[in-house]
Design a protein around this motif. Structure first.
Motif, PDB file in Angstrom:
ATOM      1  N   SER A  88       0.701  -1.145   0.145  1.00  0.00           N
ATOM      2  CA  SER A  88      -0.418  -0.313  -0.248  1.00  0.00           C
ATOM      3  C   SER A  88       0.968   1.353   0.069  1.00  0.00           C
ATOM      4  O   SER A  88       2.148   1.205   0.424  1.00  0.00           O
ATOM      5  N   CYS A  89       0.624   1.904  -1.189  1.00  0.00           N
ATOM      6  CA  CYS A  89       1.338   3.812  -0.741  1.00  0.00           C
ATOM      7  C   CYS A  89       0.829   4.424   0.304  1.00  0.00           C
ATOM      8  O   CYS A  89       2.180   5.513   0.520  1.00  0.00           O
ATOM      9  N   GLY A  90      -0.214   4.160   0.702  1.00  0.00           N
ATOM     10  CA  GLY A  90      -0.109   4.956   2.247  1.00  0.00           C
ATOM     11  C   GLY A  90      -0.798   6.430   1.579  1.00  0.00           C
ATOM     12  O   GLY A  90      -1.017   7.334   3.078  1.00  0.00           O
ATOM     13  N   GLY A  91      -1.050   6.684   0.162  1.00  0.00           N
ATOM     14  CA  GLY A  91      -0.979   8.369  -0.248  1.00  0.00           C
ATOM     15  C   GLY A  91      -2.562   8.660  -1.009  1.00  0.00           C
ATOM     16  O   GLY A  91      -2.834   9.526  -1.109  1.00  0.00           O
ATOM     17  N   CYS A  92      -2.709   7.059  -1.444  1.00  0.00           N
ATOM     18  CA  CYS A  92      -3.565   7.749  -2.243  1.00  0.00           C
ATOM     19  C   CYS A  92      -5.084   7.761  -2.028  1.00  0.00           C
ATOM     20  O   CYS A  92      -5.504   7.655  -0.905  1.00  0.00           O
ATOM     21  N   CYS A  95      -6.051   4.819   0.087  1.00  0.00           N
ATOM     22  CA  CYS A  95      -5.026   4.453   1.557  1.00  0.00           C
ATOM     23  C   CYS A  95      -5.261   6.109   2.332  1.00  0.00           C
ATOM     24  O   CYS A  95      -5.759   5.600   3.916  1.00  0.00           O
ATOM     25  N   CYS A 103      -5.108  -0.597  -2.111  1.00  0.00           N
ATOM     26  CA  CYS A 103      -4.460   1.042  -2.791  1.00  0.00           C
ATOM     27  C   CYS A 103      -4.546   0.765  -3.985  1.00  0.00           C
ATOM     28  O   CYS A 103      -4.312  -0.588  -4.917  1.00  0.00           O
ATOM     29  N   ASP A 104      -4.563   1.922  -4.696  1.00  0.00           N
ATOM     30  CA  ASP A 104      -4.705   2.525  -6.085  1.00  0.00           C
ATOM     31  C   ASP A 104      -3.453   2.500  -6.820  1.00  0.00           C
ATOM     32  O   ASP A 104      -3.297   2.106  -7.976  1.00  0.00           O
TER      33      ASP A 104
END
Ligand SMILES: [Zn+2]
Ligand SMILES: [Zn+2]
Length: 395
Positions: A88-92, A95, A103-104
């Motif tokens: 997971s990127c944490g920023g989309c 997220c 996560c996108d």
């Protein structure tokens, strides 16, 4: 390096493969110290997951030591970390709502077609779980590349052994979210189908959340014994009529919440395959599909249905009428691991949760294929297998 690789149904081998490298500034390389075989790895082992290629490195439950960091990683060499199986990127968009398993950004666009066809939108990336989920190499290896290392991994203190924290990577948060999705209130009676690792952690979590009675349903004596040790009442479905027993144990009303920790094991992901298996192989197919249907029948009016068990395709004869007429709430989903790791680590540290009780076998990575075979074929005794890359053979 050495790594467990997939070569076909029932054919996994430890091979020498290329070492992983940093490819993105947010990456880190982890030297794996412990990695577990998961029930969902058996779907790969059985060859029912599409888009797995010979040579793919499996494994999504792992932890280890940071040995290399990209320019934007916040980890430091030498730190011990547990890595969530969800990438997971944490920023989309998702997220930001703590829906990390959606996560996108973590599943590359060229890998998204099949999951978009099955589910309407593509899935997030997962470690070691086919090219449907990004084709990332997994952690049943000496080393692994961890993307978004500034966001996902959780640093663990040195005084906690690997065995205590390894399961933060998947099954502990998965069991916890399974209980959370059942919206457990004090005094609730909760029934859990399946006493595999996720079911056992869901039972433990439900008790911690204040359920007054937790009832575990399975047929493996050893797994039922583990559930009993946690404080659950038990039903062996081979000896007892589950629905009748649950009605009796809930004062004739039905249980307040049900958790399906069985899932559609051994069933394919593809829509046609799923329907065919359910229709044609009435034996296993009907049995396993029936866990969730049985749960929906056993829950009380206004009750809560949680599905941490893995389903990938479709099923027919769905009791839609019971859902509507009984006014049920139903929740499921891949675990949003990063949402839970910090709180669950604190609960491990203060002794609220124990994660070591279900480990039955520890093997060197070199014996991983033996681990898969026995975990699949001897489910009563082999409750959870932990692989240790550094461990001497035969110990
Ligand atoms: Zn897992
Ligand atoms: Zn994201």
């Amino acid at each position: 390096m050495r790594a467990l690789t997939w070569h076909g149904a029932k054919d996994v081998r430890v091979d020498t493969v290329s070492d992983p490298e940093i490819v993105n500034p947010r990456d880190a390389i982890i030297k794996v110290t412990s990695t577990a075989i998961c029930g969902s790895d058996l779907h790969l082992y059985d060859g029912v997951i599409p888009a797995v290629k010979p040579g793919d490195v499996l494994g999504h439950e792992f932890m280890g030591e940071v040995v290399e960091t990209g320019a934007k990683s916040t980890l430091k060499k030498g730190q011990r970390v547990v890595v969530p199986f969800t990438i997971s990127c944490g920023g989309c968009f998702h997220c930001k709502q703590q829906q990390y398993s959606a996560c996108d950004n973590s599943n590359p666009a060229e890998k998204q077609d099949m999951s978009a066809t099955l589910y309407g939108q593509p899935m997030a990336g997962l470690f070691g779980y086919s090219h449907l989920t990004g084709g990332y190499s997994g952690g049943q290896a000496e080393y692994v590349r961890v993307p978004y290392s500034d966001f996902g991994p959780i640093v663990v203190p040195d005084h906690l052994d690997d065995d205590k924290v390894l399961f933060l990577s998947d099954i502990l948060p998965t069991g916890w979210m399974g209980a959370e999705n059942a919206d457990i209130q004090p005094d609730d009676t909760v029934a859990v189908w399946g006493c595999g690792p996720v079911g056992l952690f869901a039972i433990q979590s439900a008790i911690v959340m204040g359920a007054s009675k937790v009832i575990a349903i399975d047929h493996y004596p050893n797994r039922l014994a583990l559930a009993k040790k946690l404080g659950a009442e038990i039903i062996d479905f081979r000896e007892t009529d589950v629905r009748e027993a649950l009605m009796e144990m809930s004062g004739g009303i039905g249980v307040d919440a049900v958790i399906d920790a069985v899932g559609m094991e051994s069933h394919g992901f593809a829509v046609d395959n799923m329907i065919d298996i359910v229709k044609q192989k009435v034996g296993i197919g009907a049995d396993r599909a029936s866990a969730l249907k049985q749960a929906i029948m056993a829950v009380r009016f206004g009750g809560k249905v949680s599905i941490p068990g893995v389903y990938g395709g479709m099923t027919d004869k769905w009791p839609l009428g019971a859902m509507m007429e009984k006014g049920l709430q139903l929740r499921g989903g891949q675990t949003h691991v990063q949402k839970y790791t910090k709180d669950l680590l604190a609960k491990i540290e203060d002794g609220t949760l124990d994660t070591t009780f279900l480990i039955s076998h520890r093997l060197p990575l070199e014996q991983a294929s033996e681990g898969y075979k026995n975990f699949k074929e001897q489910q009563n005794e082999w409750t959870k297998v932990v692989l240790k890359p550094g461990m001497e053979s035969g110990t």
